[in-house]
Design an enzyme around this catalytic site. Sequence first.
Site, PDB file in Angstrom:
ATOM      1  N   ASP A   6      14.080 -46.433   2.900  1.00  0.00           N
ATOM      2  CA  ASP A   6      15.030 -47.458   2.905  1.00  0.00           C
ATOM      3  C   ASP A   6      15.949 -47.050   3.685  1.00  0.00           C
ATOM      4  O   ASP A   6      16.523 -46.098   3.953  1.00  0.00           O
ATOM      5  CB  ASP A   6      15.180 -48.174   1.606  1.00  0.00           C
ATOM      6  CG  ASP A   6      16.229 -49.233   1.659  1.00  0.00           C
ATOM      7  OD1 ASP A   6      16.217 -49.908   2.621  1.00  0.00           O
ATOM      8  OD2 ASP A   6      17.060 -49.063   0.997  1.00  0.00           O
ATOM      9  N   SER A   7      17.007 -47.938   3.970  1.00  0.00           N
ATOM     10  CA  SER A   7      18.344 -47.494   4.527  1.00  0.00           C
ATOM     11  C   SER A   7      19.375 -46.996   3.490  1.00  0.00           C
ATOM     12  O   SER A   7      20.246 -46.322   3.957  1.00  0.00           O
ATOM     13  CB  SER A   7      19.205 -48.551   5.234  1.00  0.00           C
ATOM     14  OG  SER A   7      19.166 -49.735   4.139  1.00  0.00           O
ATOM     15  N   GLU A 149      25.103 -51.260  -3.512  1.00  0.00           N
ATOM     16  CA  GLU A 149      25.462 -49.865  -3.136  1.00  0.00           C
ATOM     17  C   GLU A 149      26.600 -49.412  -4.105  1.00  0.00           C
ATOM     18  O   GLU A 149      26.596 -48.168  -4.658  1.00  0.00           O
ATOM     19  CB  GLU A 149      25.743 -49.647  -1.800  1.00  0.00           C
ATOM     20  CG  GLU A 149      24.415 -49.891  -0.867  1.00  0.00           C
ATOM     21  CD  GLU A 149      23.641 -48.557  -0.797  1.00  0.00           C
ATOM     22  OE1 GLU A 149      23.983 -47.290  -0.893  1.00  0.00           O
ATOM     23  OE2 GLU A 149      22.418 -48.542  -0.585  1.00  0.00           O
ATOM     24  N   CYS A 183      15.377 -58.198   0.691  1.00  0.00           N
ATOM     25  CA  CYS A 183      16.087 -57.210   0.956  1.00  0.00           C
ATOM     26  C   CYS A 183      16.021 -56.473  -0.495  1.00  0.00           C
ATOM     27  O   CYS A 183      16.108 -56.963  -1.577  1.00  0.00           O
ATOM     28  CB  CYS A 183      17.324 -57.484   1.343  1.00  0.00           C
ATOM     29  SG  CYS A 183      18.566 -55.853   1.289  1.00  0.00           S
ATOM     30  N   HIS A 185      17.630 -54.250  -1.737  1.00  0.00           N
ATOM     31  CA  HIS A 185      18.647 -54.134  -2.476  1.00  0.00           C
ATOM     32  C   HIS A 185      18.815 -55.274  -3.499  1.00  0.00           C
ATOM     33  O   HIS A 185      19.700 -54.973  -4.334  1.00  0.00           O
ATOM     34  CB  HIS A 185      20.058 -54.134  -1.661  1.00  0.00           C
ATOM     35  CG  HIS A 185      20.417 -52.718  -0.645  1.00  0.00           C
ATOM     36  ND1 HIS A 185      19.457 -52.213  -0.010  1.00  0.00           N
ATOM     37  CD2 HIS A 185      21.067 -51.836  -0.978  1.00  0.00           C
ATOM     38  CE1 HIS A 185      19.887 -51.151   0.578  1.00  0.00           C
ATOM     39  NE2 HIS A 185      20.745 -50.768  -0.212  1.00  0.00           N
TER      40      HIS A 185
HETATM   41  N1  DGL Z   1      17.474 -52.470   1.734  1.00  0.00           N
HETATM   42  C1  DGL Z   1      17.429 -53.097   3.142  1.00  0.00           C
HETATM   43  C2  DGL Z   1      16.262 -54.148   3.300  1.00  0.00           C
HETATM   44  O1  DGL Z   1      15.455 -54.389   2.344  1.00  0.00           O
HETATM   45  C3  DGL Z   1      18.466 -53.201   3.728  1.00  0.00           C
HETATM   46  C4  DGL Z   1      19.984 -53.129   3.710  1.00  0.00           C
HETATM   47  C5  DGL Z   1      20.674 -52.833   5.101  1.00  0.00           C
HETATM   48  O2  DGL Z   1      20.548 -51.621   5.463  1.00  0.00           O
HETATM   49  O3  DGL Z   1      21.130 -53.701   5.545  1.00  0.00           O
HETATM   50  O4  DGL Z   1      16.474 -54.937   4.233  1.00  0.00           O
END
Ligand code: DGL
Length: 263
Positions: A6-7, A149, A183, A185
């Site tokens: 993931d990012s 985050e 997402c 997150h």
């Molecule tokens: N967790 C990431 C997603 O599922 C993205 C968060 C991001 O880097 O913008 O899209």
Amino acid sequence: MIGIFDSGLGGLTAVEELRKAMPEADFVYFGDTARIPYGTRTVETIRAYALQDCRFLMSQGVTSILIACGTVSTNALDVIRSTFPVPVVGVVEGAAKKAAEIASKGKGRVLVLGTPATVKSGAFEKELRKNGCDGVMSIACPMFVPLAENGYTTVKHIAAVEIAREYLAPAVDFCPDAVILGCTHYPLLSEVISHFLPDSVLVSSGAEAVAELKKSLTSRGALCGGGKGKYYVSDGLEGFAESARRFLQTPVTDVTAIDINSY
Ligand code: DGL
């Protein structure tokens, strides 16, 4: 061994599910903490980052890849699948199937929440339509990522509540049967999202992807290991270890920093 990426730490929502669903599985997690967020970047950049992330995971000897990132799953699944010779699971198919199933028993309405790049891709809508669901509303919620985050995740956090109020205002009258947390997150903000949409079922895209991966590994007899997890980040090692510990509620000690630009 499963490679997950993931990012940032959003993909840990998938790791948490993975540890419940497949406690025996060994995995390597990569969080691209140096380059987060992905969701506000161009398709070209997302695809380039995703290929580097996967090249790193492949260098660790992974035999399958779980894209625990909605942005990458909706913008780079094709290029990842055609580049790497291992099974690749993204977060779109499972979540769309589950949400469409829920909607079919209700008013037929699904709300997709995702990053700007995810919403722009239209990938969840397309998959929902394939599953017979046409009543779709999509909302981009980029500011949910820094809230998650930084641990601003409950109804006690005024910033989280006010940002969610603004993002979710159009969805209150739409009154969806299911909300896809597109997402990874966003499951961290479930309490806040449910505060505004109390009658909707929240579908975690990471959790559904884990269920899909489990099916695929089981059918190939490839589900084995000792339940070991290793974590890698591209920046901010200590911050990640602390956030991961807080989030997974278990000490996360095996974290290593890497230079992702060399992959
Ligand atoms: N967790 C990431 C997603 O599922 C993205 C968060 C991001 O880097 O913008 O899209």
